[in-house]
Design an enzyme around this catalytic site. Sequence first.
Site, mmCIF file in Angstrom:
data_model
loop_
_atom_site.group_PDB
_atom_site.id
_atom_site.type_symbol
_atom_site.label_atom_id
_atom_site.label_comp_id
_atom_site.label_asym_id
_atom_site.label_seq_id
_atom_site.Cartn_x
_atom_site.Cartn_y
_atom_site.Cartn_z
ATOM 1 N N CYS A 105 0.832 -1.210 0.000
ATOM 2 C CA CYS A 105 0.000 0.000 0.000
ATOM 3 C C CYS A 105 0.864 1.256 0.000
ATOM 4 C CB CYS A 105 -0.928 -0.021 1.210
ATOM 5 S SG CYS A 105 -1.809 1.515 1.505
ATOM 6 N N CYS A 119 -0.004 3.880 2.686
ATOM 7 C CA CYS A 119 0.382 3.385 4.019
ATOM 8 C C CYS A 119 1.821 3.782 4.342
ATOM 9 C CB CYS A 119 0.243 1.865 4.087
ATOM 10 S SG CYS A 119 -1.449 1.256 3.900
#
Length: 302
Positions: free
Chosen positions: A31, A34
Site C-alpha cells: 500500500c 500506508c
Amino acid sequence: MINVTIANFETEVIEASMQTPVLVDFWAPWCGPCKVIGPLLEKIEIDYAGRFKLVKIDSDQEQQLAQAFGIRSIPTCVLLMNGQPVDGFMGALPEGQIKEFLDKHLPAAEAVEAAAEEAAALDALADGDVEGALEKLQQAVQTDPNNDDARFDLVKLLLELDRDDDAKVAFAPVIAKAAGVRRLDSLNRWMTARDAQATVNDPQARAAELQAAITANKRDFDSRFALAQLLMAHSQFVPAMDELLEILMRDKAWSEDLARKTYIAILDIIEPPKPKVAEGQVPPEDPTVATYRRRLSSVVLS
C-alpha cells in the site's frame, strides 16, 4: 509503535486501551499511502508524549482482525478507548487533520501530566515520603487545576499535616463548585469541623460535657452532632461515625440530612487510594470503610 497480531491483540490493544487510548493503523506492505502515513503517525506518537499508543496491524497477515473491524480499504486508523472503538478515519490524512482527529478524543497534555504526578505522589506517600508526595501533588494541581482528584489528595494531606491555612489556599479555587462535587464537599465539611473546634481550649472537657448531655437525653441530636464534629476535627473518625449513626437510627432526616452527609464525608476522607490491580480484578476495599458503609446502608434502608 508495536506490530499487533491475533496473538497479542488482547494485551496490546484491548487491555492497553483501558489505560491509554490506542490508535490502530491497518496497513499492508504493498500500500503506497500506508508508507506515507506510517512514519507520520510514528512522529505524532512521539510528539504527543504518551497521550496515545500507536499499534500497526498488517491487514493481509491478520485478516481475522481486519474483518472484525470491518476494514474495507487501507490505510484505515481506528481509535480505541476503554476497550471499545470510538472513532476512525481512512486514507493518508495530512498531519494537521490527524492531530485534529486525535485532539477531539484524547485527554489534554496537562491532564496526562497531572495524572502522572498524582500517581507518583501516591506512590511516594505509600513509601513514607510525605514531603515528596506533597510536592508532586502541588505540581499536579498547578499543571491541571481541573484535576479534582489531585486537589482532594493535596488538601487532605495538608489537613493531615495540620497545615490548615495552606489547605484553605489550595481549596480556594474550587470552593464555588464544592457543593456539587461530593469529595470536595467532604473536604469542606472536614475543614468546617476543624474551624468550629479551633477555639475549644480543652477538647476533652468539651467532649465530657457533650457526653453528659447525651447521657441525659439520647435524642439530644445537637449535642451528638457537636460531639461528632469535635471528634471529626481531631481525626477521630470512627467514633465520630458512631455518633452520627446514633442520630440516623433515631431520625434519618435530622437537620436536612446533615448527619448522613457528614457521615459520607468521613467515609470519603478515610478511604485510602485504590491500589493498581490487574485488568478485570476489583481492588480490595478498606475494611473500616466497608464496615461503616454497610452500617450506613443498614440504617438508612431499615
